[in-house]
Design a protein around this motif. Structure first.
Motif, mmCIF file in Angstrom:
data_model
loop_
_atom_site.group_PDB
_atom_site.id
_atom_site.type_symbol
_atom_site.label_atom_id
_atom_site.label_comp_id
_atom_site.label_asym_id
_atom_site.label_seq_id
_atom_site.Cartn_x
_atom_site.Cartn_y
_atom_site.Cartn_z
ATOM 1 N N THR A 185 9.997 2.818 -1.339
ATOM 2 C CA THR A 185 9.440 4.077 -1.822
ATOM 3 C C THR A 185 10.062 5.263 -1.084
ATOM 4 O O THR A 185 10.159 5.245 0.149
ATOM 5 C CB THR A 185 7.916 4.099 -1.601
ATOM 6 N N GLY A 186 10.505 6.268 -1.834
ATOM 7 C CA GLY A 186 10.854 7.564 -1.268
ATOM 8 C C GLY A 186 11.866 7.541 -0.142
ATOM 9 O O GLY A 186 11.627 8.141 0.907
ATOM 10 N N PRO A 229 0.777 -1.241 0.000
ATOM 11 C CA PRO A 229 0.000 0.000 0.000
ATOM 12 C C PRO A 229 0.810 1.295 0.000
ATOM 13 O O PRO A 229 0.294 2.327 -0.448
ATOM 14 C CB PRO A 229 -0.846 -0.127 1.277
ATOM 15 N N ILE A 230 2.046 1.278 0.464
ATOM 16 C CA ILE A 230 2.864 2.495 0.424
ATOM 17 C C ILE A 230 3.716 2.530 -0.839
ATOM 18 O O ILE A 230 4.552 3.410 -1.041
ATOM 19 C CB ILE A 230 3.727 2.635 1.698
ATOM 20 N N ALA A 231 3.482 1.569 -1.750
ATOM 21 C CA ALA A 231 4.115 1.480 -3.073
ATOM 22 C C ALA A 231 5.545 0.963 -3.043
ATOM 23 O O ALA A 231 6.278 1.125 -4.012
ATOM 24 C CB ALA A 231 4.046 2.821 -3.823
ATOM 25 N N ARG A 243 6.482 3.857 11.959
ATOM 26 C CA ARG A 243 6.849 5.226 12.326
ATOM 27 C C ARG A 243 5.955 6.258 11.639
ATOM 28 O O ARG A 243 5.892 7.407 12.073
ATOM 29 C CB ARG A 243 8.312 5.494 11.971
ATOM 30 N N LEU A 244 5.285 5.873 10.557
ATOM 31 C CA LEU A 244 4.299 6.717 9.886
ATOM 32 C C LEU A 244 3.039 5.892 9.652
ATOM 33 O O LEU A 244 3.122 4.688 9.372
ATOM 34 C CB LEU A 244 4.822 7.222 8.538
ATOM 35 N N LEU A 273 10.499 6.945 3.472
ATOM 36 C CA LEU A 273 9.044 6.867 3.578
ATOM 37 C C LEU A 273 8.546 5.427 3.652
ATOM 38 O O LEU A 273 7.798 5.050 4.562
ATOM 39 C CB LEU A 273 8.403 7.586 2.385
ATOM 40 N N GLY A 274 8.947 4.622 2.667
ATOM 41 C CA GLY A 274 8.427 3.264 2.596
ATOM 42 C C GLY A 274 8.758 2.426 3.814
ATOM 43 O O GLY A 274 7.903 1.706 4.338
ATOM 44 N N SER A 275 9.991 2.515 4.288
ATOM 45 C CA SER A 275 10.378 1.710 5.451
ATOM 46 C C SER A 275 9.817 2.278 6.750
ATOM 47 O O SER A 275 9.578 1.534 7.703
ATOM 48 C CB SER A 275 11.906 1.589 5.533
#
Length: 424
Positions: A134-135, A69-71, A154-155, A146-148
């Motif tokens: 991702t990112g 889902p986070i690509a 963490r997000l 971002l992805g990890s």
């Protein structure tokens, strides 16, 4: 030492294929003016790199492909095995006008390792999962790794839906969807700590340590903590021509002194890096004494005591400048990310692989952030570094010699084989 448990006939990676794949990926997002790479999060380069990776993973490597889902882009091999998978990879995105090797080479080496294992019919105890995150890089959505970060919790979805491109205003959630993710299900991308056996990442060093030693590879022992503040210097705006020196409260001059004193903290704290990387002057007119300056500091160390010492020094600097120059200085923390040690099992496996490949066992810390720091929250994680020539990174001059890439790929393969035999 586990060297004797490996196959007696050494399994070699395919150098030609490795460099061919790297050359192909290096053309995606290539800036033909500077020679740098433009594959920032959500860019055309990012999208085209994903298309290329999926094509190679499916048609050439015959992996099972999945976009979470986070690509994040995943490829799996031998999924049917009962043990939890060993996950490895890096990221394919870049900073604006960045280098060809940063992140991307970690994905290419991971690809080569899977292909070598498959074509040599090596029987693995663990399934293998390759990932391109991702990112990872800082971007216009003002978020990195971002992805990890989503994978380790963490997000979350609420965080993602608050972010937008600082230049275009496009929501990050929309960008994730355009990359093949599913922003409505982002929270389901979070992984449980019991789902992986280990995580391994290759990366170029991005510094000069290995280059200065003229060595090829090193095992990372710890990834730096990152601490950031936004500091506002408040003086008094006034006419540039009619205001005498004794009546000035110049925020920019005070900020300039602050920048120099902050740099000097590194003379007092030798295992720490601190940088003023952004500065905004208000009102920003040629005929007006600056009344307000906003700046950011970035402080990095793997030693908590060094960080605390630096913060004490910073407060002394702020107090002195405030008093001497008659300005007010406000501080606001906007990041306090702790250092992240790498797992001793993975480090030891790399050390065995160094010996097997007649490389000295070199261990070092990483002063740059990486996805491995987030993955270490989920599983046993480790990082392998290769030499960066002259220490250049995040720029077109970034370069790692082919001989060091090949050595790193071979060490990476042998590390993975050791981990497969050693870890439950």
């Amino acid at each position: 030492m586990l060297i004797e448990k490996l196959p007696k006939t050494k399994i070699l990676i395919n150098k030609k294929r490795l460099m061919k794949h790297f050359a192909e990926l290096s053309q995606i997002g290539l800036n033909h003016t500077t020679g740098g790479i433009d594959r920032q999060l959500g860019s055309i380069g990012d999208k085209n790199a994903r298309i290329w990776l999926k094509r190679i993973w499916k048609n050439e490597m015959h992996l099972n492909i999945y976009i979470d889902p986070i690509a994040n882009l995943w490829g799996s091999y031998s999924r049917h095995l009962e043990n939890k998978p060993i996950v490895f990879g890096s990221h394919h995105d870049s900073v604006a006008d960045g280098g060809k090797y940063d992140g991307a080479m970690g994905v290419i080496i991971a690809m080569e390792v899977i292909q070598t294992i498959k074509e040599n019919h090596i029987i693995m105890r663990h399934p293998l999962e390759i990932v391109s995150f991702t990112g990872e890089e800082p971007n216009s959505y003002l978020v990195s790794t971002l992805g990890s970060k989503v994978l380790c919790g963490r997000l979350n979805k609420d965080d993602i839906f608050k972010l937008s491109d600082k230049n275009t205003g496009q929501l990050l959630s929309k960008t994730i969807d355009l990359l093949g993710g599913n922003s409505q299900k982002i929270d389901s991308a979070r992984l449980d700590k019991k789902l992986m056996t280990a995580f391994l990442e290759f990366h170029i060093e991005q510094g000069r340590c290995l280059f200065n030693q003229q060595q090829s590879v090193a095992a990372v022992t710890c990834i730096t903590g990152i601490y950031r503040e936004i500091i506002t210097v408040i003086g008094e705006a006034n006419h540039a021509g009619t205001t005498h020196l004794e009546n000035r409260k110049d925020a920019l001059c005070a900020a300039a002194q602050l920048c120099l004193d902050i740099e000097n903290i590194m003379n007092e704290c030798s295992h720490l890096a601190i940088t003023v990387g952004k500065l905004k002057v208000k009102p920003g007119a040629a005929s007006v004494i600056p009344g307000r300056v906003i700046l950011t500091i970035d402080m990095r160390t793997v030693y908590p005591a060094e960080k605390e010492k630096a913060l004490v020094l910073l407060q002394k600097i702020v107090t002195k400048i405030s008093q001497v120059r008659g300005v007010r200085i406000e501080r606001k923390i906007n990041l306090d990310q702790l250092e992240m040690p790498m797992d001793s099992n993975v480090i030891n496996a790399m050390a065995d692989a160094f010996v097997k490949n007649e490389q000295p066992v070199i261990k070092m810390v990483s002063m740059a952030g990486h996805d491995a720091a987030n993955m270490a929250r989920l599983t046993k994680a480790g990082m392998l570094f290769a030499q960066s020539v002259d220490g250049y990174s995040h720029c077109p001059r970034e370069y790692t010699a082919p001989k060091d890439i090949v050595i790193a790929a071979q060490v990476y393969l042998d590390t993975l084989l050791i981990l497969d035999k050693e870890l439950e």
